[in-house]
Design a protein around this motif. Structure first.
Motif, mmCIF file in Angstrom:
data_model
loop_
_atom_site.group_PDB
_atom_site.id
_atom_site.type_symbol
_atom_site.label_atom_id
_atom_site.label_comp_id
_atom_site.label_asym_id
_atom_site.label_seq_id
_atom_site.Cartn_x
_atom_site.Cartn_y
_atom_site.Cartn_z
ATOM 1 N N UNK A 6 6.739 -18.088 -10.013
ATOM 2 C CA UNK A 6 6.076 -18.465 -8.769
ATOM 3 C C UNK A 6 4.838 -17.606 -8.660
ATOM 4 N N UNK A 7 3.690 -18.226 -8.416
ATOM 5 C CA UNK A 7 2.442 -17.491 -8.286
ATOM 6 C C UNK A 7 1.841 -17.689 -6.908
ATOM 7 N N UNK A 8 1.085 -16.695 -6.446
ATOM 8 C CA UNK A 8 0.468 -16.804 -5.130
ATOM 9 C C UNK A 8 -0.795 -15.955 -5.038
ATOM 10 N N UNK A 9 -1.696 -16.395 -4.178
ATOM 11 C CA UNK A 9 -2.937 -15.687 -3.889
ATOM 12 C C UNK A 9 -3.107 -15.713 -2.376
ATOM 13 N N UNK A 10 -3.464 -14.564 -1.806
ATOM 14 C CA UNK A 10 -3.662 -14.511 -0.363
ATOM 15 C C UNK A 10 -4.626 -13.397 0.003
ATOM 16 N N UNK A 11 -5.306 -13.561 1.144
ATOM 17 C CA UNK A 11 -6.167 -12.491 1.629
ATOM 18 C C UNK A 11 -5.388 -11.550 2.544
ATOM 19 N N UNK A 12 -5.737 -10.263 2.481
ATOM 20 C CA UNK A 12 -5.133 -9.261 3.359
ATOM 21 C C UNK A 12 -6.265 -8.407 3.929
ATOM 22 N N UNK A 13 -6.298 -8.221 5.251
ATOM 23 C CA UNK A 13 -7.341 -7.349 5.821
ATOM 24 C C UNK A 13 -7.270 -5.944 5.213
ATOM 25 N N UNK A 14 -8.413 -5.428 4.816
ATOM 26 C CA UNK A 14 -8.478 -4.114 4.155
ATOM 27 C C UNK A 14 -7.808 -3.028 4.992
ATOM 28 N N UNK A 15 -7.978 -3.074 6.299
ATOM 29 C CA UNK A 15 -7.435 -2.012 7.149
ATOM 30 C C UNK A 15 -5.906 -2.024 7.190
ATOM 31 N N UNK A 16 -5.283 -3.144 6.792
ATOM 32 C CA UNK A 16 -3.825 -3.241 6.808
ATOM 33 C C UNK A 16 -3.220 -3.244 5.405
ATOM 34 N N UNK A 17 -4.035 -2.946 4.423
ATOM 35 C CA UNK A 17 -3.570 -3.041 3.039
ATOM 36 C C UNK A 17 -2.391 -2.117 2.741
ATOM 37 N N UNK A 18 -2.414 -0.910 3.243
ATOM 38 C CA UNK A 18 -1.310 0.006 2.981
ATOM 39 C C UNK A 18 -0.023 -0.494 3.628
ATOM 40 N N UNK A 19 -0.138 -0.989 4.842
ATOM 41 C CA UNK A 19 1.036 -1.551 5.526
ATOM 42 C C UNK A 19 1.584 -2.750 4.745
ATOM 43 N N UNK A 20 0.687 -3.620 4.283
ATOM 44 C CA UNK A 20 1.100 -4.771 3.495
ATOM 45 C C UNK A 20 1.807 -4.316 2.215
ATOM 46 N N UNK A 21 1.233 -3.333 1.523
ATOM 47 C CA UNK A 21 1.817 -2.832 0.274
ATOM 48 C C UNK A 21 3.231 -2.306 0.490
ATOM 49 N N UNK A 22 3.425 -1.576 1.569
ATOM 50 C CA UNK A 22 4.752 -1.037 1.860
ATOM 51 C C UNK A 22 5.778 -2.152 2.050
ATOM 52 N N UNK A 23 5.380 -3.211 2.739
ATOM 53 C CA UNK A 23 6.275 -4.354 2.934
ATOM 54 C C UNK A 23 6.500 -5.063 1.603
#
Length: 126
Positions: A6-23
């Motif tokens: 399964x492949x995916x591409x998505x945008x993530x706001x730079x200011x929330x990148x660390x929070x996204x990475x942790x999740x």
């Protein structure tokens, strides 16, 4: 060559990148608990090739966003299908994803994500 991806591409706001990475690190473990044999997410770095449409264009990325490209490897499509039916129902996913989809602080916008399942065509290791 029985693996399924399964492949995916998505945008993530730079200011929330660390929070996204942790999740995403926790989400990876959940996918693996349901049969995935590998889980990867990478950040876009060199996103333009003349004459092609970039991932940035496809997901309508804004200047303050990073592009995440990821894939989940399964031993077969059957394992992937079973995982895809169970992972969204796992209460850990609900708890992890809820803060990412809060409209007041939207980190993950599924309407801008590109997704697909892929069967093998060519595989060259080493």
């Amino acid at each position: 060559m029985a693996n399924y991806i399964d492949g995916f591409v998505l945008p993530v706001p730079k200011i929330y990148l660390d929070e996204y990475r942790q999740v995403a690190e926790k989400v990876a473990q959940i996918w693996k608990a349901y049969g995935a044999i590998a889980y990867f997410e990478y950040l876009g770095n060199d996103m333009v090739l003349e004459g092609t449409k970039s991932f940035m264009e496809v997901v309508a990325a804004k200047e303050d966003e990073e592009i995440v490209f990821g894939w989940v490897v399964f031993p077969s499509k059957a394992v992937r299908d079973l995982a895809n039916s169970k992972v969204p129902l796992d209460p850990r996913m609900t708890d992890l994803v809820a803060p990412l989809v809060n409209p007041e602080k939207l980190i993950f916008d599924a309407s801008r994500m590109v997704y697909g399942g892929f069967k093998p065509l060519v595989r060259s290791n080493g």
